[in-house]
Structure formats: structure tokens, C-alpha cells
Design an enzyme around this catalytic site. Structure first.
Site, PDB file in Angstrom:
ATOM      1  N   GLU A 151      13.435 -15.063  -0.109  1.00 45.09           N
ATOM      2  CA  GLU A 151      14.011 -16.039   0.822  1.00 45.09           C
ATOM      3  C   GLU A 151      13.218 -17.338   0.824  1.00 45.09           C
ATOM      4  OE1 GLU A 151      13.935 -14.190   4.721  1.00 45.09           O
ATOM      5  OE2 GLU A 151      15.487 -12.738   4.139  1.00 45.09           O
ATOM      6  N   ASP A 182       0.832  -1.202   0.000  1.00 39.80           N
ATOM      7  CA  ASP A 182       0.000   0.000   0.000  1.00 39.80           C
ATOM      8  C   ASP A 182       0.869   1.255   0.000  1.00 39.80           C
ATOM      9  OD1 ASP A 182      -2.745   1.215   0.592  1.00 39.80           O
ATOM     10  OD2 ASP A 182      -1.553   2.045   2.223  1.00 39.80           O
TER      11      ASP A 182
HETATM   12  C1  GLC Z   1      -4.046   3.345  -0.365  1.00 32.54           C
HETATM   13  C2  GLC Z   1      -5.317   2.540  -0.248  1.00 32.54           C
HETATM   14  C3  GLC Z   1      -6.405   3.456   0.248  1.00 32.54           C
HETATM   15  C4  GLC Z   1      -6.007   3.960   1.614  1.00 32.54           C
HETATM   16  C5  GLC Z   1      -4.650   4.641   1.559  1.00 32.54           C
HETATM   17  C6  GLC Z   1      -4.104   4.841   2.920  1.00 32.54           C
HETATM   18  O1  GLC Z   1      -4.173   4.357  -1.294  1.00 32.54           O
HETATM   19  O2  GLC Z   1      -5.624   1.960  -1.477  1.00 32.54           O
HETATM   20  O3  GLC Z   1      -7.636   2.807   0.299  1.00 32.54           O
HETATM   21  O4  GLC Z   1      -6.941   4.883   2.074  1.00 32.54           O
HETATM   22  O5  GLC Z   1      -3.693   3.844   0.891  1.00 32.54           O
HETATM   23  O6  GLC Z   1      -3.718   3.617   3.469  1.00 32.54           O
END
Ligand code: GLC
Ligand code: MG
Length: 528
Positions: A256, A201
């Protein structure tokens, strides 16, 4: 293609767990629900499921605010439920990917609670704490995602902490080796439980400039149109060189355990920066998300040009990928309309590289309008009109109460229009969006040339986007009419003599194709 990795051959399906299937009637989807609906995924013909976060979370950002990276939130079930899901998925030949949120934790994570408690706490340096500027005010001019200062004053210890998303999502300090090791350990934990990879993310937000230099203004900012943080060019707090170096170490952790695990990453930066995440000698992210189709103007010439630029920009050995929808963007069927959403599905599933399909897009689900005042997504309150509830509404499985999603009250409405687009309503219908997806996915399995074959653009004009896929023995023509009016395409030699294998519009299967291909309005065809 014989030696291609599963994630190169395969199609990745994003599950938004809150909205996939609720097994216990609380109105929120859960892991046993996903397990109960695995049939849908195997019937459809995808290869892997990526779950948006299922870890313990106060749910301020519906799971993207994690308070324990190695657990499962009770709303989704238990660790046993997740283990069971992995075993069942593997038993059906489906891989399972988790969402990994390394940039920030929840403010209720014990690490932040300790960090916040005192300037002397050993965890203080696990987050980014700074004094005000000499003259007062935030240490830099950096903006967070929703457009105000990225620094949040914290009274008890008299310093600012840095957070690029919500107040309750403080950024981790990735310069601290203890943070790196603790977070790498969370990857190891899941790899040992059989997880096949991760979607990372907000990767570009990982590291910030340590000299705290101010960002310059963005001369091309379009007020009202662009997201508010785009007022400035986030050169010092986004996509820093240190982040790219750290991705090589993430990759090592994943390698790994074997070479069949995969890292996907959310970036959201321009093409040249995106492709840099493949890393030197392919030692970085295998699938740095290519978001162009999420926002591109639906224009045949523009998209054809982008495909060429993207493929040309890929470093040697890099594998392309395409994203058409996700839980942060308006639904493709709402952006393009139902007819062009079918054309877009054909494009997604015939371009070279790994397609990433968002749950419900195979049904042609549309955004469910939810007024900002009623929105659950905090972004709707912070940036009016940009709430993400509309694309996160539950899957309609059948015409029953709760759409077969829940026996209770769904956490977001299913929407009348989408209820009529349920899986049950579409499964047996040869003309449905769902059947179109299934046919295209089957075609990909049957025809390796569509997966690993060359891509050659075909000269076309106006609304037509056309290309050949394949090798010298066999080539397939993909011709897409991105407009509503009938049009025609001069068929390049290798495809002449083929037949229509799939059309986005019914009534054309098996039709012989000569030197000129007639395309109806909003029609895409694969000829081979
Ligand atoms: C990414 C995710 C989103 C979230 C953001 C903060 O963009 O896809 O849904 O709000 O990260 O974690
Ligand atoms: Mg960060």
C-alpha cells in the site's frame, strides 16, 4: 540489474540490539548506541539493517515477547530515538527493517490480560482457548518448540491456551479478523514512520488446524540429536495453508505504501515448503529465509547439490537468499572453525541472491561458552545444551574496558577470544576477517555480475565447490576449497586468463590464473 530492488542488490545486516552498542552504561545495547555505530555499517558496505525486536517487553525471550507493538522499550530508548535512527540511516543510504512478531504476544500484553480475565471478555477469542479433550488432558497432542504439550492449563477460567514457545508467549488467534486488522495496523504504524520492511518472526506457526487433529509421530526422529518437538510431524499446527493465504494480505499492507518495502520471513521448514512462501505471482514474502547454510554439513558436493535444488525450486521471478548466521544458531566461526568461516563468508557473498549477515560474523566472532546454570536464555533451562546466549554476546569494538560496547557491566560476557577480534583490532589489518568482508562487499558493489548475473556450477571434485557468475560479456569464477588440504581445479574456459581478485588467504591478489587453479587448504578465491 538496473531495475532490481534495493533488497535484491543489497546485503542485509542483522542487529541484535541488546548486544550491538550500549550508550548509557546499563550493560544492554540500545538505539542511540546503534546510531553512534552507523559508521561501522557504512564503512563495511552493507545496505540495510534489520533490528531484532525493540518494542516494550518483559524480556522473557529478550524482546520476542512483545507487550506493545507500537512502542519502544525503555531499555532500548524512545520512539524519538528510533525515528532519529531511521533518519540517520536513510541519510547514509541504509534501509531499516524491524522484526515483526505476529504469532504470539507477551502474556503481559493488555490483549492477553483481557483475554485471560474471563471467558466472556471480548478479547477472549483473540487467543486460542480450548476445553480439555473429552477424556481429559490437552485438546491435541501438539508439541511446543521445547518438546512438551503446546497447551497450557490456565486455572482461573478453566481452559487451556495454546502457545508454541514460552508460557509467557501465548499464540494469537489469527482466524479472528479483529486480530488480523489489529496486527496489520501495527505494520501500517511503522511503515508510516519510514520503516523499509519487516522480518516476520516464526511465520509458519501463525495458524493451527481448527478441527484440532492430532499430529502423527515422526518416524525419523533422532532422540538427543533433533530438537524435542521433532518427535512428531507438526503437520496440523505448523505451515498451514491459511498462513500462506495470510501472507498475501501482509504483502498487500506493505505494498500500500510503495513497492520498495520488503517482507523477510523466518520459516525453518523444508525447501519445497519454503519456496511456497514466495506466493502466487510473487504476491507473498519477497525473502522467505533460506536456512540451509545454518545447518548443512560442510561438504562441497552436498552444498553444490543443495544450491542446484534450491535455485531449481524457485518459482518464476523469485529472488534467492542465503542466511549464514543468526541469534538462534551457533556462530559460523564456531561451527566451521575460523579458516572455513572465511570460505563461508565468500560463499555467502558470491551466491546469487540476497545475503543476510549476522552482527559479529564479519569479525569471525565465536560462541562464548555459557554454562546452562548461568544462562539467561530460558531455552537453556528447557532444552539443556540449546541455550542461545553464546551467539548473542556483545560486539567487541575495541580493547578498552567493556570492549567499547559498554562503560558498565555487559549483560552477557564479551569473551576473551572475541575481545581480541574487536573492530579496532581488525580494521587496519589487510588479512583480517573484517577486511575480507569489506573487500567482498566492495567487490559486489563494483561487479553487478556477482549480484544479478547467472549462476553456473563448475564441475569439481572432492572438497572443491566452484561456480561461475556473470553474463556473456564477463564471467567471474568462485572456487572454494572446503577442506584443509591443497587441491586444484581445472578452470573452465571463460575464466581462464583472469586474475585473483580476492582470496580468503593473504598473498595472492592479482595473481594470474591459467588453465589450472591451485587452491591452498581452506582457501576460496574469486577470479575475474
Ligand atoms: C524466533 C526468534 C527466536 C524466538 C522465537 C520466538 O525463532 O528468532 O529468537 O525465541 O521466534 O519468538
Ligand atoms: Mg500460532
Amino acid at each position: 540489474m538496473g531495475d532490481a530492488a534495493w533488497w535484491q542488490r543489497g546485503v542485509i545486516y542483522q542487529i541484535y540490539p541488546r548486544s550491538f552498542m550500549d550508550s548509557d552504561g546499563d550493560g544492554v545495547g540500545d538505539l542511540p548506541g546503534i546510531l553512534a555505530r552507523l559508521d561501522h555499517l557504512t564503512w563495511l558496505g552493507v545496505d540495510a539493517l534489520w533490528l531484532s525486536p525493540v518494542h516494550p517487553s518483559p524480556m522473557d525471550d529478550f524482546g520476542y515477547d512483545i507487550s506493545d507493538y507500537t512502542g519502544v522499550d525503555p531499555v532500548f530508548g524512545t520512539l524519538d530515538d528510533l525515528d532519529r535512527l531511521v533518519v540517520a540511516a536513510h541519510g547514509r543510504g541504509l534501509r531499516v527493517l524491524l522484526d515483526w512478531v505476529p504469532n504470539h504476544t507477551s502474556d503481559r500484553h493488555p490483549w492477553f490480560q483481557a483475554s485471560r480475565a474471563s471467558r466472556d471478555d471480548p478479547k477472549r477469542d483473540w487467543y486460542i482457548w480450548r476445553d480439555p479433550r473429552p477424556g481429559g488432558g490437552p485438546p491435541t497432542n501438539w508439541l511446543r518448540y521445547v518438546g512438551d504439550s503446546a497447551w497450557r492449563w490456565d486455572e482461573p477460567t478453566g481452559q487451556y491456551y495454546y502457545r508454541v514457545f514460552l508460557d509467557s508467549q501465548p499464540d494469537l488467534n489469527w482466524r479472528n479478523p479483529q486480530v488480523q486488522e489489529a496486527m496489520f495496523d501495527t505494520l501500517r504504524f511503522w511503515l508510516a514512520r519510514g520503516i523499509d520492511g519487516f522480518r516476520i518472526d516464526a511465520l509458519v506457526a501463525l495458524v493451527e488446524d481448527d478441527r484440532l487433529r492430532d499430529n502423527p509421530p515422526n518416524p525419523r526422529y533422532r532422540p538427543g540429536e533433533d530438537f524435542p518437538y521433532m518427535r512428531e510431524l507438526s503437520v496440523w499446527n505448523i505451515d498451514r495453508p491459511e498462513t500462506r493465504e495470510l501472507t498475501a494480505r501482509m504483502r498487500k499492507v506493505v505494498d500500500e505504501v510503495g513497492d520498495d518495502r520488503v517482507l523477510l520471513a523466518e520459516l525453518g521448514v523444508p525447501l519445497e515448503q519454503t519456496v511456497a512462501y514466495y506466493g502466487g505471482a510473487g504476491g507473498g514474502i519477497q525473502v522467505p529465509f533460506n536456512f540451509e547454510l545454518l545447518s548443512a554439513a560442510w561438504d562441497a558436493r552436498g552444498i553444490a547439490g543443495y544450491i542446484d535444488r534450491y535455485l531449481a525450486a524457485l518459482p518464476a521471478g523469485a529472488w534467492p537468499n542465503w542466511v549464514l548466521g543468526n541469534h538462534d544458531s551457533p556462530r559460523v566461526a564456531s561451527r566451521l572453525g575460523p579458516a572455513q568461516a572465511r570460505v563461508a563468508a565468500m560463499l555467502l557473498l558470491t551466491l546469487p541472491g540476497t545475503p543476510i549477515l549476522y552482527q559479529g560474523d564479519e569479525l569471525g566472532l565465536e560462541d562464548v561458552p555459557i554454562p546452562d546454570e548461568e544462562a539467561l536464555d530460558p531455552i537453556a533451562r528447557l532444552v539443556p545444551g540449546r541455550g542461545r546466549d553464546p551467539e548473542r554476546t556483545p560486539m567487541p569494538w575495541d580493547a578498552g574496558p567493556g570492549g567499547g560496547f559498554t562503560s558498565g557491566r555487559p549483560w552477557l560476557p564479551l569473551g576473551e577470544g572475541n575481545l581480541a577480534r574487536s573492530v579496532a583490532a581488525q580494521r587496519g589489518d589487510p588479512a583480517s576477517m573484517l577486511t575480507l568482508h569489506r573487500r567482498l562487499l566492495r567487490l559486489r558493489r563494483r561487479v553487478p555480475a556477482l549480484v544479478g548475473g547467472r549462476y553456473e556450477p563448475v564441475e569439481a571434485a572432492g572438497d572443491v565447490l566452484a561456480f561461475l557468475r556473470g553474463d556473456d560479456d564477463q564471467r567471474y569464477l568462485v572456487a572454494l576449497n572446503l577442506g584443509p588440504d591443497p587441491t586444484r581445479l581445472a578452470v573452465p574456459d571463460p575464466a581462464a586468463g583472469g586474475r585473483v581478485l580476492v582470496s580468503t588467504r593473504p598473498g595472492r591478489d592479482g595473481e594470474a590464473v591459467g588453465g589450472v587453479l591451485e587452491l591452498r587448504g581452506d582457501e576460496g578465491v574469486v577470479v575475474g
